[in-house]
Design a protein around this motif. Structure first.
Motif: not given
Length: 98
Positions: A43-61
């Motif tokens: 997943g992409n749970i803020d504070g639990y499973t957010r990694l740099m790669t998922t953060s890049i994908a989220l911020e781009t979207s």
């Protein structure tokens, strides 16, 4: 001359050092590139499973390209630093082996 188990393992690691470094770098590159798998499995749970790669994908979207680019540049810096460290260790071990 009897080397013993510890000496045998040390010799094997020393002789396979370049293959071990390549294996570690390949694993590191693979881990840095697995955005989709991380999002699907963890997943992409803020504070639990957010990694740099998922953060890049989220911020781009979300359209926050400056932050996504900044994170990407930091991630590339980390990858370059790890590879430079591995290269330095290889050069050092080649010099020691001579």
């Amino acid at each position: 001359m009897n080397v013993g188990a510890v000496g045998c393992v040390a010799t094997l690691i020393w002789e396979a050092r370049f293959a071990l470094v390549v294996t570690l770098l390949a694993g590191f590159g693979r881990a840095a590139a697995e955005v989709s798998t991380i999002i699907i499995v963890g997943g992409n749970i803020d504070g639990y499973t957010r990694l740099m790669t998922t953060s890049i994908a989220l911020e781009t979207s979300k359209g926050n390209l400056p932050l996504a680019l900044s994170l990407g540049i930091i991630m590339m810096g980390v990858v370059v630093a790890v590879n430079a460290f591995a290269w330095t260790i290889r050069r050092w071990s080649e010099a020691v082996a001579r």
